[in-house]
Design a protein around this motif. Structure first.
Motif, short mmCIF file in Angstrom:
data_model
loop_
_atom_site.label_atom_id
_atom_site.label_comp_id
_atom_site.label_asym_id
_atom_site.label_seq_id
_atom_site.Cartn_x
_atom_site.Cartn_y
_atom_site.Cartn_z
N LYS A 10 9.05 17.09 -0.12
CA LYS A 10 9.51 15.70 -0.02
C LYS A 10 8.54 14.85 0.78
O LYS A 10 8.22 13.71 0.43
CB LYS A 10 10.88 15.67 0.67
N ARG A 11 8.09 15.48 1.88
CA ARG A 11 7.15 14.74 2.72
C ARG A 11 5.91 14.38 1.92
O ARG A 11 5.38 13.27 2.00
CB ARG A 11 6.76 15.59 3.93
N GLN A 12 5.46 15.37 1.15
CA GLN A 12 4.28 15.16 0.30
C GLN A 12 4.50 13.97 -0.62
O GLN A 12 3.65 13.08 -0.75
CB GLN A 12 4.05 16.43 -0.51
N GLU A 13 5.66 13.96 -1.24
CA GLU A 13 5.95 12.86 -2.18
C GLU A 13 5.90 11.52 -1.47
O GLU A 13 5.33 10.55 -1.97
CB GLU A 13 7.33 13.06 -2.80
N LYS A 14 6.49 11.53 -0.27
CA LYS A 14 6.51 10.26 0.46
C LYS A 14 5.10 9.78 0.74
O LYS A 14 4.76 8.60 0.58
CB LYS A 14 7.25 10.47 1.79
N VAL A 15 4.28 10.73 1.14
CA VAL A 15 2.89 10.38 1.45
C VAL A 15 2.21 9.81 0.22
O VAL A 15 1.50 8.80 0.27
CB VAL A 15 2.14 11.62 1.98
N GLU B 95 3.62 8.32 -2.22
CA GLU B 95 4.12 6.96 -2.43
C GLU B 95 3.37 5.96 -1.58
O GLU B 95 2.94 4.91 -2.04
CB GLU B 95 5.60 6.92 -2.04
N ARG B 96 3.24 6.34 -0.32
CA ARG B 96 2.57 5.43 0.59
C ARG B 96 1.14 5.18 0.14
O ARG B 96 0.61 4.06 0.23
CB ARG B 96 2.54 6.05 2.00
N ALA B 97 0.52 6.26 -0.33
CA ALA B 97 -0.87 6.11 -0.80
C ALA B 97 -0.92 5.10 -1.94
O ALA B 97 -1.78 4.21 -1.97
CB ALA B 97 -1.40 7.47 -1.24
N LYS B 98 0.08 5.24 -2.82
CA LYS B 98 0.10 4.28 -3.93
C LYS B 98 0.26 2.85 -3.43
O LYS B 98 -0.43 1.93 -3.85
CB LYS B 98 1.26 4.64 -4.88
N GLU B 99 1.16 2.70 -2.49
CA GLU B 99 1.37 1.37 -1.90
C GLU B 99 0.07 0.83 -1.34
O GLU B 99 -0.30 -0.33 -1.53
CB GLU B 99 2.40 1.48 -0.78
N LEU B 100 -0.59 1.74 -0.62
CA LEU B 100 -1.85 1.33 0.00
C LEU B 100 -2.81 0.80 -1.05
O LEU B 100 -3.44 -0.26 -0.89
CB LEU B 100 -2.45 2.53 0.73
N GLU B 101 -2.89 1.54 -2.13
CA GLU B 101 -3.78 1.10 -3.20
C GLU B 101 -3.40 -0.29 -3.67
O GLU B 101 -4.24 -1.18 -3.78
CB GLU B 101 -3.70 2.06 -4.38
N GLU B 102 -2.12 -0.46 -3.92
CA GLU B 102 -1.66 -1.77 -4.40
C GLU B 102 -2.05 -2.88 -3.44
O GLU B 102 -2.61 -3.91 -3.82
CB GLU B 102 -0.15 -1.77 -4.56
N LEU B 103 -1.76 -2.59 -2.17
CA LEU B 103 -2.01 -3.65 -1.18
C LEU B 103 -3.50 -3.98 -1.10
O LEU B 103 -3.90 -5.15 -1.05
CB LEU B 103 -1.49 -3.20 0.18
N THR B 104 -4.31 -2.93 -1.08
CA THR B 104 -5.74 -3.20 -1.04
C THR B 104 -6.18 -3.95 -2.28
O THR B 104 -7.01 -4.85 -2.22
CB THR B 104 -6.54 -1.87 -0.94
N ALA B 105 -5.53 -3.58 -3.40
CA ALA B 105 -5.86 -4.31 -4.63
C ALA B 105 -5.55 -5.78 -4.45
O ALA B 105 -6.34 -6.67 -4.82
CB ALA B 105 -5.10 -3.71 -5.81
N ILE B 106 -4.37 -6.05 -3.85
CA ILE B 106 -4.00 -7.46 -3.64
C ILE B 106 -5.06 -8.13 -2.75
O ILE B 106 -5.52 -9.24 -3.02
CB ILE B 106 -2.63 -7.57 -2.98
N ARG B 107 -5.42 -7.43 -1.72
CA ARG B 107 -6.37 -8.04 -0.79
C ARG B 107 -7.69 -8.34 -1.49
O ARG B 107 -8.28 -9.39 -1.35
CB ARG B 107 -6.59 -7.09 0.38
N ASP B 108 -8.11 -7.34 -2.27
CA ASP B 108 -9.37 -7.55 -2.98
C ASP B 108 -9.26 -8.70 -3.97
O ASP B 108 -10.16 -9.53 -4.10
CB ASP B 108 -9.76 -6.27 -3.73
N SER B 109 -8.08 -8.73 -4.60
CA SER B 109 -7.94 -9.78 -5.64
C SER B 109 -7.87 -11.16 -5.03
O SER B 109 -7.95 -12.16 -5.72
CB SER B 109 -6.69 -9.50 -6.47
N LYS B 110 -7.67 -11.17 -3.70
CA LYS B 110 -7.59 -12.49 -3.06
C LYS B 110 -8.84 -13.31 -3.37
O LYS B 110 -8.80 -14.52 -3.59
CB LYS B 110 -7.46 -12.27 -1.57
N ASP B 111 -9.94 -12.54 -3.36
CA ASP B 111 -11.19 -13.30 -3.58
C ASP B 111 -11.27 -13.82 -5.00
O ASP B 111 -11.86 -14.85 -5.28
CB ASP B 111 -12.39 -12.38 -3.30
N GLU B 112 -10.70 -13.08 -5.93
CA GLU B 112 -10.88 -13.45 -7.33
C GLU B 112 -9.92 -14.55 -7.74
O GLU B 112 -10.28 -15.52 -8.38
CB GLU B 112 -10.68 -12.23 -8.22
#
Lengths: 101, 755
Positions: free
Chosen positions: B311-316, B318-335
């Protein structure tokens, strides 16, 4: 089949105490005749030895509060811790309990 | 464990009785005026033909009449031991006797019916002469009722009454010519009857109102008082069983009494009575099964752990996925342009840039921590956060900076405190390790001293716990010293209301006191309150456990020996020996750890259902020699014998032939030796003394009567009370013979009786 059909049974029967009392009073008994009440052994003339009410060993001591006889100090400790009615039960063994009428 | 050789398992009740078989040979047996002999006594009634060796019928003289609608319309009558098998019958049980005299003639009628029916009589009337036993010196009323019953109801041709113990004497001696002293012990009373001049002399006999019934009742009461918390009810039948099997007469009561509870004797003389008890539910598994169960449990635990890790693994992830999304948002800020970017942020639920950064950094932290854990890298010590502003004095800062500074001061204080705590803990650990190492060294080098020290420490802990326990108990007792001290404290405090215990200056003019301002004030409640010092108790117990463990490792005998000493002390007390015999004492707080396996558990439960008979074995039969033990104001057996001998004109020849019979005390083992011993004490020196018992104390009375009426035909014929006699002389009439009571015609009283 062997019984007389005219015999009446089922009368009221008296118990021993009543029978004896009645008989004693009903007739003039000669003094030395062995009647049922006359042959009862008389009370003892020897001094009575005292025995512990709890253990049955010899009892040199008596509890002044309850008149229970006991064998030693150890038994006395037990007597002190008895529940309220128990001493009377021990005394009842030798008919020395207090009966309230 | 002492081997229990003296355990007696007591049955619940009497064994199921064999129903008596009726006989059908009445006609043949009845020929030639064969007398019917009935031995009527309160315990057991025996009946049969005079020519036979043994009574045909033997049963208890009890009758039950009751109605059982289901079985039959009319009332059923039962006689004898079959009554005990039917509970309805048991409740309406009646005895024909009151004491040792027949008073209930309804029951007597039932019994006689039973006898005649079982003997097979089918004719109109009974044609046989009846021989019946009666009590010593029966009241006339009883005899008249009995005669009436026999003559009127059953139409017997003749009756002969006699005393049972006298006939037993006849059976064992062969004749009435020899002088003798008969001690007839019945169920209700014991008689001492002299026999001389060919006759039983009832005018000199005496009766002591103690019989086997008294013994049974006495034993029952004694056991009930000795074990007031016994889980089962002891029935009268069981008491009877115990009396019959285990009581014996002490030869020298005083001496045996004083030595009965001594260790050497107790093992032999104490009897353990085991009552049936319910088996406790046991852990019936074998060792393998227990192992399997633990294995299963361990596997289950492992599975749970794995699931949690997953379960812990799954949560991690998930968080990794979130992180990706958020970084994507941040990167897309420039575009993207402003609005669509804002929309995208709103979608993700984030308010503005700063939040985005925070969210990203949080997610990063979680992911990196998880990664580190997997790789086994310890998280680096957080760098000491910089507290730049702390050291700069206040005046040089702006408002904002001042706030910052305050925050940083607090943070720094917290951080410093944490560091200090960590250092302290490490120091403490080092210290503990040092102590443990020293201890071990000491143990290895100076074992005895170490051991002695350990024992001392353990003793001190135990005594501290004891003190606390007694202190607690005393506080609850209003009259103890501790309680009074407590009261005095409270009173002092109440008197000094307003005074500040820390000694500060009293505020003048102030009504309310500032009790409670300082922390120490509240300590007063510690002294007053009765509450347990629970934490200290727990600490002490933990300490005790540690000591015990160490001791059991290195000196296992010590704890055992402590236990043995404690047990020995308990077992030496008189009361303990009295109630528990030789059993090992059960300690409440054993020093050595005890493992209770299944056997031990069963043994413990069995012990709750056990009784011990020690002093009662000799105390119960002693009542015939000392009726004062049961509160009866009569002379004992010995004194009575003495009295009887004196009354007969000091015939010491009687003492040469003392004969003991009956179903009561005669059966107690040891009575013959005891009587011999005692009579030796009261008789003039040199008189020959012989004491003997009937060959069969129970049945010899019947056999004696049968023998007597068959052999001594003249005497028998002379003793019969015929129907004619009954009609002429009245129902109380008795013809005397060697074994009978006395009779004299007594006129009715004319004058009122003397008061």
């Amino acid at each position: 089949p062997f019984k007389n059909p005219e015999y009446k049974s089922g009368r009221r029967w008296k118990n021993l105490k009543q029978v004896v009392a009645q008989e004693q009073a009903a007739s003039d008994w000669p003094v030395d005749f062995p009647a049922y009440w006359a042959i009862d052994a008389p009370p003892s003339l020897l001094p009575q030895k005292k025995y512990c009410d709890i253990t049955g060993l010899s009892a040199k001591y008596t509890d002044p509060k309850t008149n229970v006889r006991y064998h030693s100090a150890e038994v006395y400790q037990v007597i002190r811790t008895l529940p309220p009615g128990a001493e009377q039960q021990y005394l009842a063994l030798r008919n020395a309990n207090v009966t309230l009428k | 464990m002492t081997t229990k050789t003296n355990v007696y398992e007591i049955p619940d009740g009497p064994p199921d009785p064999q129903p008596a078989l009726p006989s059908f040979d009445y006609a043949e047996m009845g020929q030639g005026c064969n007398p019917l002999v009935i031995d009527n006594s309160p315990g057991c009634c025996r009946a049969g033909w005079a020519t036979e060796q043994d009574p045909r019928l033997e049963f208890e003289s009890v009758v039950a009449k009751y109605r059982n609608r289901k079985v039959s319309a009319g009332p059923i009558q039962l006689v004898g031991s079959s009554i005990y098998s039917d509970p309805m019958a048991k409740s309406s049980i009646r005895s024909a006797f009151d004491g040792d005299v027949v008073t209930n003639f309804d029951a007597m009628e039932c019994i006689l019916d039973y006898i005649f029916t079982m003997l097979g009589c089918v004719e109109d009337k009974i044609d046989q002469p009846i021989v019946m036993t009666e009590a010593v010196c029966t009241p006339y009323t009883s005899r008249s009722n009995m005669s009436e019953l026999l003559f009127e109801c059953y139409n017997v041709p003749s009756v002969t009454y006699g005393i049972d113990s006298a006939w037993s004497y006849y059976k064992n001696t062969g004749t009435f010519n020899t002088d003798g002293l008969v001690i007839g012990s019945g169920t209700m009373a014991t008689h001492v009857i002299p026999i001389y001049d060919m006759r039983v002399h009832t005018e000199h006999c005496k009766r002591i109102n103690i019989g086997s019934v008294s013994m049974e009742e006495y034993l029952l009461k004694l056991l009930q008082l000795k074990y007031p918390t016994f889980p089962m009810k002891i029935t009268e039948w069981q008491s009877q069983n115990l009396v019959q099997n285990f009581t014996h007469m002490a030869e020298d009561y005083e001496k045996e009494l004083s030595s009965y509870l001594a260790t050497e004797n107790l093992a032999q003389k104490d009897i353990t009575i085991q009552f049936p008890f319910p088996m406790p539910s046991l852990d019936e598994r074998t060792k393998e099964e227990i192992q399997q169960a633990t294995e299963r449990r361990r596997e289950q635990a492992k599975k749970m752990q794995e699931m949690a890790a997953k379960k812990r693994q799954e949560k991690v992830e998930e968080r990794a996925k979130e992180l990706e999304e958020l970084t994507a948002i941040r990167d897309s800020k420039d575009e993207l342009d402003g609005r669509s970017y804002a929309m995208r942020l709103a979608e993700a639920g984030i308010e503005d840039d700063r939040d985005l950064e925070e969210a990203i950094s949080n997610a990063q932290q979680i992911v990196s921590r998880a990664q580190n854990k997997e790789l086994g890298i310890e998280p680096e010590e957080k760098e000491m956060p910089t507290f730049l502003l702390v050291n700069i004095p206040d005046e040089e800062l702006t408002e904002e900076q001042k706030q910052e500074k305050r925050k940083q001061v607090l943070l720094k204080a917290g951080y410093d405190a944490r560091m200090r705590a960590r250092v302290e803990k490490e120091k403490e650990k080092v210290r503990q390790d040092e102590i443990a190492r020293q201890d071990d060294e000491r143990r290895l080098n100076h074992f005895d001293e170490w051991l002695a020290d350990l024992k001392e420490k353990r003793d001190k802990t135990i005594s501290r716990m004891e003190e606390r326990r007694t202190h607690r108990r005393e506080l609850n007792d209003r009259r103890s010293h501790a309680s009074q001290v407590r009261m005095r404290n409270i009173a002092d405090l109440a008197a000094n209301e307003g005074a500040n215990p820390t000694g500060k200056r009293r505020r003048r003019g102030e009504q309310d006191d500032d009790f409670g301002a300082e922390d120490d004030d509240w300590n007063i409640y510690r002294d007053i309150s009765k509450e347990d010092e629970a934490e200290e108790d727990e600490e002490d117990e933990a300490e005790l456990e540690r000591y015990n463990k160490q001791l059991s490792l290195h000196a296992p005998d010590y704890l055992e020996s402590l236990d043995r000493a404690a047990r020995g002390k308990i077992e030496n007390a008189t009361m303990y020996r009295f109630t528990e015999g030789c059993e090992q004492a059960i300690l409440e707080k054993p020093a050595a750890p005890q493992k209770l396996d299944n056997e031990a558990i069963v043994a413990r439960v069995a012990r709750e259902y056990q009784l011990h008979l020690n002093v009662e074995r000799i105390r119960v039969p002693e009542i015939i020699f000392r009726p004062g033990l049961v509160g009866l104001d009569q002379a004992g057996l010995l004194e009575t014998i003495d009295g009887v001998v004196r009354q007969t004109g000091n015939r010491v020849s009687l003492l040469n032939n003392v004969f003991v019979t009956g179903c009561g005390f005669a059966q107690v083992s040891g009575i013959l030796e005891r009587l011999k011993c005692d009579i030796l004490g009261i008789a003039p020196t040199g008189t020959p003394i012989a004491v003997r018992r009937a060959a069969d104390p129970l049945r010899d009375a019947w056999r004696g009567a049968a023998q007597w009426c068959v052999h001594e035909t003249d005497a028998f014929r002379a003793s019969r009370i015929t129907r004619q006699d009954y009609l002429e002389h009245g129902s109380e009439y008795l013809r005397e013979h060697s074994a009978s009571n006395r009779y004299c015609q007594v006129p009715a009283r004319t004058s009122p009786p003397p008061t």
